[in-house]
Design an enzyme around this catalytic site. Structure first.
Site, PDB file in Angstrom:
ATOM      1  N   LYS A 111       0.860  -1.387   0.135  1.00 45.22           N
ATOM      2  CA  LYS A 111       0.186  -0.110   0.020  1.00 45.22           C
ATOM      3  C   LYS A 111       0.690   1.254  -0.039  1.00 45.22           C
ATOM      4  CE  LYS A 111      -4.235  -1.642   1.763  1.00 45.22           C
ATOM      5  NZ  LYS A 111      -5.237  -1.474   3.067  1.00 45.22           N
ATOM      6  N   GLU A 112       2.149   1.178   0.358  1.00 45.34           N
ATOM      7  CA  GLU A 112       2.975   2.301   0.406  1.00 45.34           C
ATOM      8  C   GLU A 112       4.160   1.908  -0.415  1.00 45.34           C
ATOM      9  OE1 GLU A 112       1.784   3.462   4.969  1.00 45.34           O
ATOM     10  OE2 GLU A 112       3.487   2.072   4.514  1.00 45.34           O
ATOM     11  N   ASP A 141       7.352  -0.817  10.092  1.00 43.77           N
ATOM     12  CA  ASP A 141       6.458  -1.673  10.812  1.00 43.77           C
ATOM     13  C   ASP A 141       5.967  -2.975  10.012  1.00 43.77           C
ATOM     14  OD1 ASP A 141       5.911  -1.827  13.573  1.00 43.77           O
ATOM     15  OD2 ASP A 141       3.828  -0.946  13.376  1.00 43.77           O
ATOM     16  N   SER A 453      -1.133  10.561  16.967  1.00 43.92           N
ATOM     17  CA  SER A 453      -0.648  11.839  17.083  1.00 43.92           C
ATOM     18  C   SER A 453      -1.551  12.716  17.586  1.00 43.92           C
ATOM     19  CB  SER A 453      -0.051  12.139  15.527  1.00 43.92           C
ATOM     20  OG  SER A 453       0.920  11.429  15.337  1.00 43.92           O
TER      21      SER A 453
END
Length: 715
Positions: A111-112, A141, A453
């Site tokens: 996906k990235e 990760d 965050s």
């Protein structure tokens, strides 16, 4: 006496701020009047259990949801602040600038795209900042071996790229962006040497790209996520070794480290929050910079002096004592002119964040922020509160505990990162290290919300920390926005669900925030964001109750000749004008406002509503925190073409199509029935309000629904 040159300045924009406050006063009177009208008429029904009485209660609840959301939002409009910085006024030498650790996060190479992730890493390495004060970490990760290989290849390319950028003063230091239209200004011919070097650099970049892609496609290196694994850490480039090779500033490279924390099937890993906390510990014994730049893997550095701009706040003695972070906006390079999905989220980055900056500071927005490391460990004005029982708070690593003491501080570049340090770092990145500690609670990034965050920033403000917001003319960071309905709506569902869960917890801004060190107006701002799902409940009820009334022959709005009808008309106009005032003056137009408003209405009855509903059901059932949707950063070319033409792409939206189609059909049928009734009886006074609401909803959404239906037929 020599006057100190200012590093930054803030201004309250006028006359818009005065207009905002005047509008608040007028609009609040209208809102109070509407509440009075609804509640007072509720008790006039002869049969409180009738369908019309039930409809009245529901539409009252919907309007109260709108009003409550509007009330919370006024905190963001009370005192907006715009800031500017003057990095040329930083008086200290480069050798005296505070060190910065850059943390780039990735999780799934499918996906990235790995090459895009490496472009972000390279752009961070190329920041215009002393290399001995800069360290770049990639938190993988997914534990993907191909990511490690790509990082090693990126380091090789960076040894050519960084000197080229420094030699010619290149501003667009992400190689992919440099060789795209984004880098047109930087590619202007400077001299013959520049042209020759640029061609060579382009060949080397293409070679790097091909090496990574071939390695993945051939299967020689595993390109998949490794979900169950031990921690692995590798120093790709050590600054000490680099400085021994060359004293030339043009060729120096920052510290570069690959980090893959331990993941086990039987252990909670807390998603990005857990990865960030592991990286805080690892970087703490390797470089331990007092400031951290956090980047999502698809957000590359677009302004090489972004770090110096952030230091204009962190080095300001008037601000630095209680300043936790400096937030930059999320700006996307692939937004079309029509922006049919409102991926720019103009209201947030052009209005809300500026408004919060005038109180206690903007939200921590996931990427593009410079954070004071100490802020994640303690409260402002409280010196070393955690050192009374450090092992209980931080764990048993002596090296990490030593890094917390100010006298140790930053690990200088002259110090080689030994094998002992790497082994200790692996221990710090294990699942078991956090057992029995306060990580994810009082220390580091919070585990209480999937938006780690945003919620961590909220808790920092609760502790009394402040933040600042800088929206520069040249975007400091650029990212890639989703270009289809499925991508954006899935992301929106994730955000809304996580925020709503936070709003339903004991840490909500009403019962917790107001009792903390956070200012009341700041609590209102957070309530506006966390309870944004209120808007969706109002929209769903407005998209259903008036049309149902037309179908069953009862009214939920005052008749045309009733003075209260004029109040509703004024309320509608006031709301639209407020919405337009947040869009058009900030570089928008009537067309762009309309696109944003239409997207908000569509998402209000689909993604936002479903996200809030999911959070409520998860809270009841007890399934919070089990799954997290990862946004797809890989852009499909066909979808991009459709998006750039302003056409909606509904592929994969699934359940989102149900409420869109259902509410549109309900309003269309209701409008036809109501209009037919008016035509037969020639009496429109009682149903005009409902006809206007239904026709407005149909007008806004019906063209989109036609696209949905036609897409489903083709599929």
């Amino acid at each position: 006496m020599k006057k100190t040159m200012e590093l930054n300045k803030s201004t309250v924009p006028q006359p818009i701020t005065t207009i905002y406050r005047l509008h608040m006063f007028i609009h609040s009177i209208i809102m109070v009047a509407l509440i009075y009208y609804r509640v007072s008429n509720l008790f006039k029904f002869e049969n409180i259990l009738s369908l019309q009485a039930l409809a009245w209660v529901l539409i009252t609840f919907g309007e109260f949801s709108f009003i409550l959301k509007w009330f919370f939002g006024q905190g963001t409009r009370w005192r907006p602040v715009e800031r500017d910085v003057f990095p040329e006024n930083i008086t200290c030498k480069d050798s005296d600038l505070p060190p910065i650790d850059v943390m780039v996060f990735t999780a799934n190479p499918k996906k990235e795209p790995i090459v895009d992730v490496m472009n972000t890493v390279i752009s961070a390495m190329a920041l215009d900042y002393p290399t001995d004060k800069l360290a770049v970490y990639l938190a993988d990760d997914g534990g993907c071996p191909l990511s490690l290989y790509a990082m090693e290849e990126a380091c090789v390319f960076a040894k050519l790229w960084l000197p080229f950028c420094r030699k010619y003063g290149i501003k667009t230091r992400c190689p992919k962006a440099f060789f795209s239209p984004l880098g047109d200004d930087d590619r202007v011919l400077k001299n013959d040497d520049f042209d020759a070097e640029m061609k060579e650099i382009k060949l080397k970049y293409e070679e790097f790209q091909q090496n990574v892609e071939r390695a993945g496609e051939s299967g020689k290196i595993n390109g998949n996520v490794v979900p169950d694994r031990a921690s692995f850490i590798k120093v790709i480039n050590d600054r000490k070794t680099e400085s021994e090779k060359s004293a030339d500033d043009l060729t120096k490279m920052p510290l570069l480290v690959y980090v893959s924390r331990e993941r086990r099937f039987n252990r909670l890993h807390h998603f990005k929050g857990g990865s960030a906390n592991a990286l805080l510990r690892v970087s703490g014994i390797m470089s331990n910079a007092p400031y951290i730049l956090v980047l999502d893997c698809d957000f590359f550095c677009h302004d090489p002096i972004a770090a110096r701009k952030a230091m204009c706040f962190h080095l300001d003695p008037k601000l630095s004592s209680d300043l936790a972070y400096v937030q930059f906006p999320q700006v996307f390079y692939n937004v079309s002119k029509s922006d049919i999905y409102d991926v720019k989220i103009r209201q947030a980055y052009k209005t809300i964040w500026h408004g919060m900056d005038g109180i206690q500071g903007p939200v921590l927005s996931g990427t593009g922020y410079f954070l004071k490391r100490k802020a994640l460990y303690t409260s402002p004005g409280v010196k070393e509160e955690y050192l009374s029982s450090p092992e209980k708070h931080f764990g048993r690593s002596k090296k990490f505990l030593a890094s917390l003491e100010e006298k140790n501080g930053y690990v200088k570049a002259e110090k080689v990162i030994s094998e002992d340090i790497v082994e200790e770092a692996k221990t710090l990145a294990t699942c078991a290290y956090e057992d029995g500690t306060h990580w994810g609670q009082e220390i580091g990034y919070s585990y209480d919300c999937h938006l780690e965050s945003t919620f961590t920033g909220y808790l920092l403000h609760c502790k009394g920390w402040r933040s600042t917001y800088l929206y520069p003319d040249r975007p400091s960071f650029l990212g890639c926005a989703p270009v289809d309905m499925q991508g954006f709506s899935s992301q929106l569902i994730k955000w809304v669900a996580a925020l709503t869960q936070a709003g339903l917890s004991h840490l909500n801004p009403i019962t917790y925030g107001l009792r903390s060190r956070m200012k009341t107006l700041q609590c209102m701002c957070y309530a506006y964001l966390i309870y944004f799902t209120l808007y969706s409940w109002g929209m769903v009820l407005y998209a259903s109750i008036p049309s149902i009334g037309l179908l069953f022959g009862f009214q939920v709005y005052p008749e045309v000749h009733d003075p209260w009808f004029a109040v509703y008309v004024i309320a509608f106009i006031s709301t639209i004008l407020e919405n337009m005032s947040e869009s058009i003056p900030e570089g928008g137009s009537v067309k762009s406002w309309w696109m944003e408003y239409r997207a908000l209405m569509m998402m209000g009855v689909s993604a936002i509503w479903l996200g809030g509903l999911k959070a409520i059901l998860d809270k009841i059932i007890g399934t919070e925190g089990e799954k997290l949707y990862l946004s797809d950063k890989a852009i499909d070319k066909e979808k991009l073409k459709k998006y750039e033409k302003g056409k909606f792409d509904f592929q994969g939206i699934g359940i989102l199509a149900v409420p869109l189609i259902a509410f549109s059909l309900l309003n269309l049928v209701g409008f036809i029935v109501g209009a037919n009734h008016v035509f037969i009886t020639m009496n429109y006074a009682g149903v005009l309000g409902q006809l206007l609401v239904s026709s407005f909803f149909v007008f806004v959404v019906v063209t989109v629904v036609i696209d949905v239906v036609s897409f489903l037929k083709v599929s």
